[in-house]
Design a protein around this motif. Structure first.
Motif, PDB file in Angstrom:
ATOM      1  N   LYS A   1      19.181  33.168  39.758  1.00 21.01           N
ATOM      2  CA  LYS A   1      18.378  32.836  38.574  1.00 21.01           C
ATOM      3  C   LYS A   1      18.920  31.622  37.818  1.00 21.01           C
ATOM      4  O   LYS A   1      18.182  30.951  37.106  1.00 21.01           O
ATOM      5  CB  LYS A   1      18.348  34.017  37.603  1.00 21.01           C
ATOM      6  CG  LYS A   1      18.050  35.346  38.223  1.00 21.01           C
ATOM      7  CD  LYS A   1      16.594  35.511  38.513  1.00 21.01           C
ATOM      8  CE  LYS A   1      16.363  36.750  39.339  1.00 21.01           C
ATOM      9  NZ  LYS A   1      15.101  37.390  39.156  1.00 21.01           N
TER      10      LYS A   1
ATOM     11  N   ASP B   1      19.613  40.464  36.547  1.00 21.41           N
ATOM     12  CA  ASP B   1      20.077  39.081  36.704  1.00 21.41           C
ATOM     13  C   ASP B   1      19.360  38.065  35.813  1.00 21.41           C
ATOM     14  O   ASP B   1      20.001  37.164  35.264  1.00 21.41           O
ATOM     15  CB  ASP B   1      19.942  38.657  38.169  1.00 21.41           C
ATOM     16  CG  ASP B   1      21.029  39.287  39.027  1.00 21.41           C
ATOM     17  OD1 ASP B   1      22.119  39.550  38.499  1.00 21.41           O
ATOM     18  OD2 ASP B   1      20.779  39.525  40.222  1.00 21.41           O
TER      19      ASP B   1
ATOM     20  N   ALA C   1      18.290  45.152  41.353  1.00 21.15           N
ATOM     21  CA  ALA C   1      17.516  44.039  40.785  1.00 21.15           C
ATOM     22  C   ALA C   1      16.144  43.935  41.458  1.00 21.15           C
ATOM     23  O   ALA C   1      15.249  43.252  40.955  1.00 21.15           O
ATOM     24  CB  ALA C   1      18.284  42.731  40.919  1.00 21.15           C
TER      25      ALA C   1
ATOM     26  N   GLY D   1      11.458  41.045  44.933  1.00 23.00           N
ATOM     27  CA  GLY D   1      11.100  42.057  43.942  1.00 23.00           C
ATOM     28  C   GLY D   1       9.865  41.587  43.193  1.00 23.00           C
ATOM     29  O   GLY D   1       8.751  42.028  43.443  1.00 23.00           O
ATOM     30  N   ASN D   2      10.090  40.616  42.296  1.00 25.04           N
ATOM     31  CA  ASN D   2       8.987  40.081  41.497  1.00 25.04           C
ATOM     32  C   ASN D   2       8.257  38.942  42.216  1.00 25.04           C
ATOM     33  O   ASN D   2       7.368  38.322  41.662  1.00 25.04           O
ATOM     34  CB  ASN D   2       9.525  39.590  40.147  1.00 25.04           C
ATOM     35  CG  ASN D   2       8.851  40.292  39.000  1.00 25.04           C
ATOM     36  OD1 ASN D   2       7.902  41.043  39.199  1.00 25.04           O
ATOM     37  ND2 ASN D   2       9.318  40.046  37.792  1.00 25.04           N
ATOM     38  N   PHE D   3       8.685  38.613  43.412  1.00 28.63           N
ATOM     39  CA  PHE D   3       8.025  37.646  44.296  1.00 28.63           C
ATOM     40  C   PHE D   3       8.126  36.198  43.809  1.00 28.63           C
ATOM     41  O   PHE D   3       7.435  35.311  44.300  1.00 28.63           O
ATOM     42  CB  PHE D   3       6.537  38.030  44.474  1.00 28.63           C
ATOM     43  CG  PHE D   3       5.931  37.544  45.762  1.00 28.63           C
ATOM     44  CD1 PHE D   3       6.267  38.111  46.975  1.00 28.63           C
ATOM     45  CD2 PHE D   3       5.003  36.509  45.768  1.00 28.63           C
ATOM     46  CE1 PHE D   3       5.711  37.660  48.168  1.00 28.63           C
ATOM     47  CE2 PHE D   3       4.436  36.052  46.954  1.00 28.63           C
ATOM     48  CZ  PHE D   3       4.790  36.629  48.155  1.00 28.63           C
ATOM     49  N   GLY D   4       9.052  35.925  42.866  1.00 27.08           N
ATOM     50  CA  GLY D   4       9.167  34.558  42.364  1.00 27.08           C
ATOM     51  C   GLY D   4       9.915  33.656  43.333  1.00 27.08           C
ATOM     52  O   GLY D   4       9.524  32.508  43.571  1.00 27.08           O
ATOM     53  N   ASP D   5      10.999  34.208  43.909  1.00 22.60           N
ATOM     54  CA  ASP D   5      11.859  33.389  44.749  1.00 22.60           C
ATOM     55  C   ASP D   5      11.103  32.962  46.010  1.00 22.60           C
ATOM     56  O   ASP D   5      11.108  31.786  46.393  1.00 22.60           O
ATOM     57  CB  ASP D   5      13.101  34.216  45.117  1.00 22.60           C
ATOM     58  CG  ASP D   5      14.331  33.358  45.284  1.00 22.60           C
ATOM     59  OD1 ASP D   5      14.232  32.149  45.027  1.00 22.60           O
ATOM     60  OD2 ASP D   5      15.383  33.893  45.664  1.00 22.60           O
TER      61      ASP D   5
ATOM     62  N   THR E   1      21.243  36.046  47.145  1.00 20.11           N
ATOM     63  CA  THR E   1      20.709  35.928  45.785  1.00 20.11           C
ATOM     64  C   THR E   1      21.698  36.283  44.672  1.00 20.11           C
ATOM     65  O   THR E   1      21.434  35.974  43.508  1.00 20.11           O
ATOM     66  CB  THR E   1      19.443  36.789  45.648  1.00 20.11           C
ATOM     67  OG1 THR E   1      19.730  38.096  46.165  1.00 20.11           O
ATOM     68  CG2 THR E   1      18.291  36.190  46.423  1.00 20.11           C
TER      69      THR E   1
END
Ligand SMILES: Cc1ncc(COP(=O)(O)O)c(C=O)c1O
Ligand SMILES: N[C@@H](CCOP(=O)(O)O)C(=O)O
Length: 513
Positions: free
Chosen positions: A119, A158, A332, A273-277, A451
């Protein structure tokens, strides 16, 4: 070609917004996520001409494509980039490391920033960006006339610390981070709650990460609260987070080609997880970076893996008895509603059933999101799922296998390399894919995103490695800087119920002090 104006994923009109509006607003008023409706496409020649650039030079080039120079002139953008990455411990910022010579699996180490997780790559930049825009708006203003921002974020461990380290002490910014009580690691909690800066506040909420994220989104939707306190986002709903994460796909791709040869076919594995990466990787691929496949790696909270296999996006598999997010060894990623998946769905819908029409895509997505909210489930037509499968693949990794993978990497690596449990979910996913590849696929190379630093997850790492002769967490894994946190005083404010009103109350109370 650049793409410097933005729309909401749920918008039903042609209105476009600037980069500054999008960054400072965070989430669209209609509840949608901001996205560039056109993704810039780079020619192979342009991509090739970037191959020897430093991380900072690449970051500048990528950002420039999405931000008008009238909004941030070249010199200012360059200094924002330099400042953001000067805090990293590696000169490469995000180096790659070969961990399995035979299988050609590389790890992309994303944990060399101030809080030891991926992050930092985006949030060091986002913090400086908020400061840049606010300083410009506030030139010559004083007292009540100054523009301020109240950042409200949710974390499963994170994002919170990275946001706090990106924004601590910044003028005109207050930061409130919500985290699920007892569901983050002790070091993650220490990182967030030992920061002394007066503009930083952490709220430990009795509930799950999804509850925290839901409260944050409701706060964005509360027009009265928002207009009074100017709410800002640090989660990956903020477009600038996704944008800043694109750089390391380009950088690692070039590093890998230098190590393995120009003919390599590159696949990325991303613990999700949140699909941002992984969404940042999707943009890099759409921009022309020749990524062969993006592979989603999930833990036992496997909504993304199930979607790709069944076409149904629903919180719980019909087989599970206990309908709640599972507390896993990779906390996370204990997420059931993956914010950024909405951005991908918009493109998939637009390019299939909406026949290239932005407004039709917004309309369709709106009804899907409504259905998801009301029934907890939405099923995509085959054309949409097939389009997703062109770019993505997925695997689900259990806790037991996560521990085994940490052991395997440690045992098989000559320098006893230690990975964190989130990284292990990715590495196991890569192992499974490598096992499926045939001999004719010998030029395929995998880059699995590492990560977080293993020191952040001592319990699981020790569970995996305590039996090895000579292994010592304190000596081999824990950096001095993180060791020191245990001695500092923690400031924790408990919110005893996942309630919007209680969180708003706590924010108002702190701001009025
Ligand atoms: C260590 C770690 N790995 C993976 C993820 C998942 O990333 P994303 O939410 O962008 O999919 C997170 C949280 O976001 C994380 O903190
Ligand atoms: N895993 C994240 C959850 C929040 O995700 P974000 O990328 O949307 O900020 C965390 O560690 O907080």
């Amino acid at each position: 070609m650049s793409s410097t104006s933005y729309r909401s994923s749920r918008s039903l009109d042609t209105k476009q917004l600037s980069f500054e509006d999008v960054v400072m607003t965070g989430l669209a008023k209609d509840g949608g996520l901001f996205l560039p409706s056109q993704v810039p496409h780079l020619s192979p020649e342009t991509i090739n001409s970037w191959k020897d650039l430093t991380f900072q030079e690449l970051a500048f080039n990528v950002l420039r494509l999405y931000i008008k120079d009238q909004e941030i002139p070249d010199a200012d953008l360059k200094s924002l980039v330099e400042k953001s990455y000067s805090t990293f411990r590696s000169k490469d910022v995000t180096p790659i490391k070969l961990i399995d010579e035979k299988k050609s699996l590389y790890l992309l180490e994303l944990f060399h920033g101030p809080t030891y997780a991926f992050k930092d790559v985006a949030l060091q930049f986002v913090g400086n960006l908020f400061e840049y825009f606010l300083t410009r708006k506030n030139a010559g203003k004083s007292g009540e006339d100054r523009d301020t921002i109240t950042v409200v974020g949710a974390t499963s461990g994170d994002t919170g610390s990275a946001a706090i380290y990106g924004l601590r002490g910044k003028k005109d910014v207050s930061v409130f981070i919500l985290y699920p009580t007892g569901r983050i690691s002790p070091i993650q909690e220490e990182q967030m709650t030992t920061v002394e800066d007066k503009n930083v506040h952490t709220l430990s909420v009795k509930g799950t990460f999804d509850d925290c994220q839901d409260i944050v989104k409701q706060i964005f939707g509360d027009a009265e609260f928002n207009s009074k306190y100017h709410v800002g986002a640090v989660n990956s709903i903020n477009w600038a987070r996704i944008l800043a994460q694109m750089t390391y796909y380009f950088y690692s791709y070039f590093q890998l080609l230098k190590a393995e040869g120009e003919n390599s076919k590159v696949r990325y594995v991303v613990p999700s997880g949140n699909f941002g990466d992984i969404l940042a990787g999707y943009y890099a691929k759409e921009m022309g970076l020749p990524i062969d496949k993006l592979i989603i790696a999930t833990n036992e909270n496997d909504i993304l893996d199930r979607f790709l296999k069944s076409g149904t996006y629903e919180k719980f598999s019909p087989e599970v008895e206990v309908k709640e997010v599972k507390a896993t060894y990779s906390p996370a990623m204990d997420i059931l509603i993956s914010s950024n998946f909405e951005r991908l769905l918009w493109y998939l819908i637009r390019d299939t059933i909406a026949e290239g029409d932005d407004i039709k895509a917004g309309k369709e997505l709106n009804s899907w999101m409504q259905q998801l909210k009301e029934t907890g489930s939405v099923t995509a037509p085959k054309a949409v799922v097939d389009a997703a499968k062109k770019d993505f693949d997925s695997e689900r990794v259990s806790d037991e296998v996560t521990v085994e993978t940490i052991k395997q990497v440690y045992a098989e690596n000559p320098d006893n390399y230690v990975i964190d449990p989130h990284t292990a979910v990715g590495v196991q996913t890569a192992f499974r894919n490598i096992a499926k590849d045939s001999d004719s696929d010998s030029n395929i190379r995998y880059i699995s995103l590492s990560t977080a630093h293993p020191a952040k997850f001592s319990e699981v790492v020790n569970k995996a490695l305590n039996g090895f002769d000579g292994y010592s967490f304190e000596k081999d894994v824990l950096p001095e800087e993180l060791k020191a946190l245990a001695l500092k005083e923690k400031r924790i404010k408990l919110i005893d119920e996942a309630s919007l009103e209680k969180v708003k109350g706590a924010i108002i109370e702190e701001l009025s002090k």
